[in-house]
Motif scaffolding. Structure first.
Motif, short mmCIF file in Angstrom:
data_model
loop_
_atom_site.label_atom_id
_atom_site.label_comp_id
_atom_site.label_asym_id
_atom_site.label_seq_id
_atom_site.Cartn_x
_atom_site.Cartn_y
_atom_site.Cartn_z
N ASP A 96 5.85 -36.91 68.17
CA ASP A 96 5.33 -35.61 67.77
C ASP A 96 5.30 -34.60 68.92
OD1 ASP A 96 4.80 -36.00 65.03
OD2 ASP A 96 2.99 -37.13 65.50
N GLN A 133 2.13 -26.37 72.17
CA GLN A 133 1.49 -27.10 71.10
C GLN A 133 -0.02 -26.95 71.23
OE1 GLN A 133 4.05 -30.88 71.68
NE2 GLN A 133 3.33 -31.03 69.57
N VAL A 200 -2.10 -32.70 68.23
CA VAL A 200 -2.29 -33.39 66.96
C VAL A 200 -1.02 -34.16 66.59
CG1 VAL A 200 -2.74 -33.12 64.49
CG2 VAL A 200 -3.97 -31.71 66.14
N ARG A 201 -1.20 -35.41 66.24
CA ARG A 201 -0.07 -36.23 65.75
C ARG A 201 0.13 -35.90 64.27
NH1 ARG A 201 -1.49 -36.66 70.98
NH2 ARG A 201 -0.20 -38.20 72.04
N LYS A 202 0.91 -34.86 64.00
CA LYS A 202 1.02 -34.33 62.64
C LYS A 202 1.80 -35.24 61.71
CE LYS A 202 0.38 -29.50 63.99
NZ LYS A 202 0.92 -28.12 63.96
N SER A 203 2.60 -36.15 62.26
CA SER A 203 3.34 -37.07 61.40
C SER A 203 2.44 -38.16 60.84
CB SER A 203 4.49 -37.70 62.18
OG SER A 203 4.00 -38.50 63.26
N GLU A 205 -0.81 -38.96 58.78
CA GLU A 205 -1.59 -38.22 57.79
C GLU A 205 -3.04 -38.68 57.70
OE1 GLU A 205 0.55 -38.40 54.13
OE2 GLU A 205 2.19 -37.13 54.85
N ASP A 226 -4.81 -24.17 64.20
CA ASP A 226 -3.39 -24.38 63.91
C ASP A 226 -3.21 -25.20 62.63
OD1 ASP A 226 -0.54 -24.35 64.53
OD2 ASP A 226 -0.78 -26.45 65.13
N MET A 227 -3.98 -26.27 62.48
CA MET A 227 -3.88 -27.11 61.29
C MET A 227 -4.23 -26.32 60.03
SD MET A 227 -5.60 -30.61 62.79
CE MET A 227 -5.29 -31.65 61.34
N GLU A 230 -1.53 -23.82 59.09
CA GLU A 230 -0.34 -24.45 58.51
C GLU A 230 -0.60 -25.08 57.15
OE1 GLU A 230 1.29 -27.21 61.31
OE2 GLU A 230 2.29 -25.63 62.47
N ASP A 232 -2.55 -27.71 56.55
CA ASP A 232 -2.69 -29.15 56.65
C ASP A 232 -3.84 -29.60 55.75
OD1 ASP A 232 -3.32 -31.81 57.61
OD2 ASP A 232 -2.12 -31.34 59.38
N ARG A 234 -5.17 -32.72 55.30
CA ARG A 234 -5.98 -33.90 55.63
C ARG A 234 -7.43 -33.49 55.90
NH1 ARG A 234 -2.85 -35.61 60.92
NH2 ARG A 234 -1.35 -34.16 60.01
#
Length: 353
Positions: A96, A133, A200-203, A205, A226-227, A230, A232, A234
């Motif tokens: 990531d 990032q 963040v390890r976005k891959s 979940e 950021d999350m 986007e 996200d 989760r």
């Protein structure tokens, strides 16, 4: 004059100018090498020289022992090539990780605000866009102060021309004292970045648990904003620790985000609230708030920790006792020169720090 340095086992080849450290050249060319302190005291960036010669620079004799020097080991944060080289590094780059190259910028101060009695918010406008990032940091060159100082980026990556920094006043700290007492709107500062492997390890979940103390809120703030931007989906949890209400900065921002997003949860904790605070929230240390909220069962989540070393150590212990293991815990320790080189060594609790 420049030298060619080949990095094994990846086979990356970097050009290193005369007098430039191997680490600086690598990061500026988008080649990741592990490092932490950046000034020869922690040994995180130790590599084996397979071919060629280097000046060892100011490597600490504790971080690079005489026997290791004889074996051909160097610290890339302070070693400068004296010939073409081949080095072998212990590289474990997360998939990531975006690997944006480090660049130099000039930042103009556009705002300086008091976030708490000990923390200032400093906003800079850069002379060019900086890709980074959320969770990474920059190095700041401060007038009259030797070397550079590292500060995490608090804003979203989508604001690529701006930098928001949260600067805690370190007692007797030359750099933070200057930033608190002398810096004014309109001043310019030299900036380099981005640095760091805190992101963040976005891959993955799994739900994300953020535990922050003091000015360590900066990285989680960037990551969470950021999350949410986007979309996200989760579950996201922010545990923010402080002594009292005055130190619990940006509380209104996160309370608003908690109201706006069903999947974002904000849990502040005060360990020494004042009588006049009329505090009705959790009283205790921030890791204790997390233990209570999750009933000491953290499995099924990723955890991101940012703050002073005692908070990090306490949070690691709590998370591991609650069945969260090394692969799912990521952190950024907030260290100062006063913390000493011994704080930069690897923790016995957590080998990847």
């Amino acid at each position: 004059m420049s030298y060619e340095v080949t990095v094994e086992p990846t086979g990356d080849v970097i050009e290193v100018d005369e007098g430039q450290t191997i680490l600086d050249a690598a990061l500026r060319q988008g080649v990741w090498l592990p490092f932490a302190c950046g000034h020869g005291t922690c040994a995180t960036c130790k590599v084996q020289v397979l071919e060629g010669d280097a000046d060892l620079g100011n490597a600490s004799p504790f971080a690079l022992m005489d026997m290791e020097r004889e074996e051909g080991k160097v610290l890339v944060c302070c070693a400068t090539p004296e010939s073409d080289m081949v080095i072998e590094a212990d590289i474990d780059v997360d998939p990531d990780f975006a690997g944006y190259p480090v660049r130099d910028f000039v930042g103009t101060v556009t705002d300086v605000v008091n976030l708490s009695p000990t923390i200032k918010g400093i906003t800079l406008e850069l002379d060019d866009d900086m890709e980074f990032q959320a969770g990474q940091y920059i190095n700041l060159r401060i007038p009259g102060v030797e070397g550079t100082r590292a500060f995490s980026i608090a804003n979203k990556p989508s604001n690529s021309r701006g930098l928001e920094l949260h600067v805690r006043l370190v007692p007797n700290g030359a750099g933070t004292t200057w930033l608190h007492e002398t810096l004014r709107v309109g001043d310019t500062l030299d900036v380099s970045g981005p640095y760091g492997q805190f992101f963040v390890r976005k891959s993955d979940e799994q739900g994300a648990i953020f535990i922050a103390g003091g000015s360590g809120l900066s990285s989680p703030q960037s990551m969470i904003l950021d999350m949410l931007e986007e979309g996200d989906a989760r579950q996201i949890y922010l545990f923010q620790g402080a002594r009292n209400v005055a130190e619990l900065y940006n509380r209104e921002l996160f309370e608003a985000l908690d109201r706006e997003h069903d999947h974002f949860h904000y849990i502040p904790a005060l360990n020494a609230p004042l009588d006049e605070d009329n505090w009705e929230g959790f009283q205790g240390f921030v890791h204790e708030a997390a233990i209570k909220y999750f009933d000491n069962r953290f499995n099924g989540h990723k955890a991101y920790l940012c703050g002073p070393p005692p908070m990090i150590d306490a949070a690691i212990t709590a998370l591991m006792q609650g069945r969260l293991f090394e692969r799912d815990i990521h952190m950024e320790r907030f260290l100062t020169a006063a913390d000493g080189a011994e704080e930069l060594s690897r923790s016995a609790l957590f080998k990847r720090i």
